[in-house]
Design an enzyme around this catalytic site. Structure first.
Site, PDB file in Angstrom:
ATOM      1  N   HIS A 171       6.191 -19.261 -21.111  1.00  0.00           N
ATOM      2  CA  HIS A 171       5.337 -19.801 -20.131  1.00  0.00           C
ATOM      3  C   HIS A 171       5.272 -18.829 -18.966  1.00  0.00           C
ATOM      4  CE1 HIS A 171       5.870 -23.713 -22.100  1.00  0.00           C
ATOM      5  NE2 HIS A 171       7.050 -23.178 -22.128  1.00  0.00           N
ATOM      6  N   SER A 292      -9.159   4.735  -8.276  1.00  0.00           N
ATOM      7  CA  SER A 292     -10.352   4.148  -7.745  1.00  0.00           C
ATOM      8  C   SER A 292     -10.982   4.862  -6.606  1.00  0.00           C
ATOM      9  CB  SER A 292      -9.943   2.932  -6.791  1.00  0.00           C
ATOM     10  OG  SER A 292     -10.425   2.424  -5.679  1.00  0.00           O
ATOM     11  N   LYS A 298      -4.619   3.968  -6.029  1.00  0.00           N
ATOM     12  CA  LYS A 298      -4.491   2.882  -7.324  1.00  0.00           C
ATOM     13  C   LYS A 298      -4.341   3.738  -8.417  1.00  0.00           C
ATOM     14  CE  LYS A 298      -5.711  -0.709  -7.677  1.00  0.00           C
ATOM     15  NZ  LYS A 298      -7.130  -1.354  -7.515  1.00  0.00           N
ATOM     16  N   GLU A 305      -7.019  -2.748 -20.093  1.00  0.00           N
ATOM     17  CA  GLU A 305      -7.889  -3.931 -19.905  1.00  0.00           C
ATOM     18  C   GLU A 305      -9.020  -3.848 -20.562  1.00  0.00           C
ATOM     19  OE1 GLU A 305      -8.199  -3.937 -15.088  1.00  0.00           O
ATOM     20  OE2 GLU A 305      -7.587  -1.899 -15.496  1.00  0.00           O
TER      21      GLU A 305
END
Ligand code: ARG
Length: 473
Positions: A171, A292, A298, A305
């Site tokens: 979980h 970024s 970043k 992704e």
């Protein structure tokens, strides 16, 4: 009539056109029909397989007395030249409807009139089914090769992580300590099942339809078994109607790829989470991080992704093909031309993503310190209860007693290990003086030497097993 005049303006014998059909029509097809019918942009990539099966078909036409041996030789050499021209980037004409038409046109240029004899006893229906199967077998081999590289990388990294502890989650809540190798191997085993599924799909593709003609079987006696062997099929289709209408092997391939995509997305999500500042278990290598345009700090895991999004594309393809096939009457239907786009797209996605995921995993830096310190002593609550059971308490009692300790710890804003030793004995007589040593995570994993468990020795054995599996792949 309007329709008639429209046709007449597009005569079939227009320069550059090399249609494989059309004799029965008075005029040429409307441009709108030509446009919708054309599939060469999608199916051009089948050319090596169409050349290969055409060469084999030319050979079978010799004993069938359609071609002399010399003619067959001329056709085969012509097809080789056609292949070289396409590989070099031949110009596609507007009238080249599909890859089969293109190859036929080029063969006429290369071999002359004898080319007209090749398309005897075969149809684009058995041709496209055969070429698609050859393509699928080839593409599955290459996908499995790329998966092998990812799996090898997982094992290499797991080797170095047998002594590193981290939380295992259920979980997405801290559950129990495991070795980091055990966590990475979990992803490895899922991939082995994907390889098995792809193998099964490859076997489904390995049934040769060639010789089925348009739908009823070729009227020329081709030795199909020999043809199948020469082309690398393991068997021949038993029914020509089924053979030209069967795309199950594509569905199976897409399902195997969809499952692979789901697994890849889960590995990706683990790593994306673990790479966030909040977890900090891993850091992405420079070569596999993007920046970024606005925020200089970043370090983004773009490949992961995209891997997380991979199931969207692939399950979309699986659904698309299921819907193309549903309700089609038996035999070949033009609907089937829509089979290749989803199949190719899913295979292309896999071919792009697998190396990117492999590279990301290969260049990860694991922060053992961060992983280890995320293992809080409450995660050994089960070990504490297990120890009580060894001292003859029932698991139910033990669960309740340890639960009360966890609550006390929570209330006093500490961890289980921060509780007063006296609190343990007070909670239950089976929680003796040594109870607190159960809170040691190293001890916790050592308790789990059961086969398939996270004990260090069990994980070593698991790694050996995984290596063996990979070598067999
Ligand atoms: N381009 C077609 C396809 O992909 C080839 C088969 C066409 N057959 C036909 N009878 N029109 O399905």
């Amino acid at each position: 009539m309007k329709g008639h005049t429209t046709r007449a303006r597009h005569p079939r014998s227009s320069a550059g056109s090399h249609q494989l059909w059309g004799g029965r029509f008075a005029g040429g097809p409307h441009p709108a029909l030509v446009a919708v019918n054309r599939s060469i942009d999608v199916d051009l990539r089948l050319w090596p397989f169409d050349v290969q099966l055409s060469k084999a078909w030319a050979s079978t036409l010799v004993p069938a007395r359609v071609l002399t041996a010399r003619e067959a030789g001329r056709i085969r050499r012509g097809l080789d030249r056609v292949g070289r021209r396409i590989a070099a980037g031949v110009r596609i004409l507007p009238a080249d409807e599909d890859v089969h038409t293109l190859i036929d046109r080029l063969l006429h240029e290369e071999a002359g009139a004898v080319a007209s004899r090749l398309h005897t006893g075969r149809s684009r229906n058995d041709q496209v089914a055969t070429a698609s199967r050859l393509y699928t077998m080839h593409a599955i081999d290459s996908t499995i090769g790329k998966m092998g590289a990812l799996m090898r990388t997982c094992l290499d990294r797991a080797e170095t992580l047998t002594g590193a502890l981290m939380p295992a989650y259920t979980h997405l809540q801290r559950a129990q300590p495991v070795t980091a190798a055990h966590w990475l191997l979990a992803h490895f085993w899922a991939l082995t099942r994907d390889v098995e599924r792809l193998r099964a799909a490859r076997r489904a593709a390995g049934v040769m339809p060639l010789g089925s003609g348009a739908v009823a079987g070729s009227a020329f006696r081709a030795n199909r078994r020999r043809l199948a062997r020469d082309l690398g099929f393991h068997s021949i289709s038993p029914n020509s109607i089924d053979a030209v209408g069967d795309r199950d092997f594509m569905l199976e391939t897409l399902f195997a790829l969809a499952t692979l995509a789901v697994h890849a997305s889960r590995l990706a999500e683990d790593l994306i989470l673990f790479g966030s500042s909040e977890f900090g278990f891993v850091r992405f290598g420079d070569a596999f991080s993007t920046g970024s345009s606005m925020m200089p700090q970043k370090r983004n895991p773009d490949a992961l992704e995209l891997a997380r999004a991979f199931p969207g594309r692939v399950t979309g393809s699986l659904m698309a093909l299921l819907m193309v096939l549903k309700g089609t009457p038996s035999g070949y239907n033009k609907d089937f031309q829509e089979d290749k786009r989803p199949l190719f797209d899913a295979l292309d996605a896999a071919a792009l993503l697998l190396p990117a995921i492999t590279g990301t995993v290969r260049t990860l830096r694991f922060d053992r310190q961060r992983m280890r310190s995320a293992v809080s002593s409450a995660m050994m609550a089960t070990d504490l209860a297990d120890q009580m059971v060894r001292r003859r308490a029932s698991f139910r009692e033990a669960h309740a007693a340890v639960g009360s300790l966890v609550r006390q710890a929570e209330e006093t804003g500490t961890d289980l290990s921060g509780l007063d030793p006296a609190a343990f004995a007070k909670a239950h007589p089976a929680l003796g003086i040594n109870a607190r040593r159960e809170l040691d995570p190293e001890r916790s994993v050592r308790q789990r030497e059961i086969e398939g468990g996270t004990g260090p020795l069990a994980v070593r054995r698991q790694l050996t097993e995984a290596m063996r599996m990979l070598d067999k792949l």
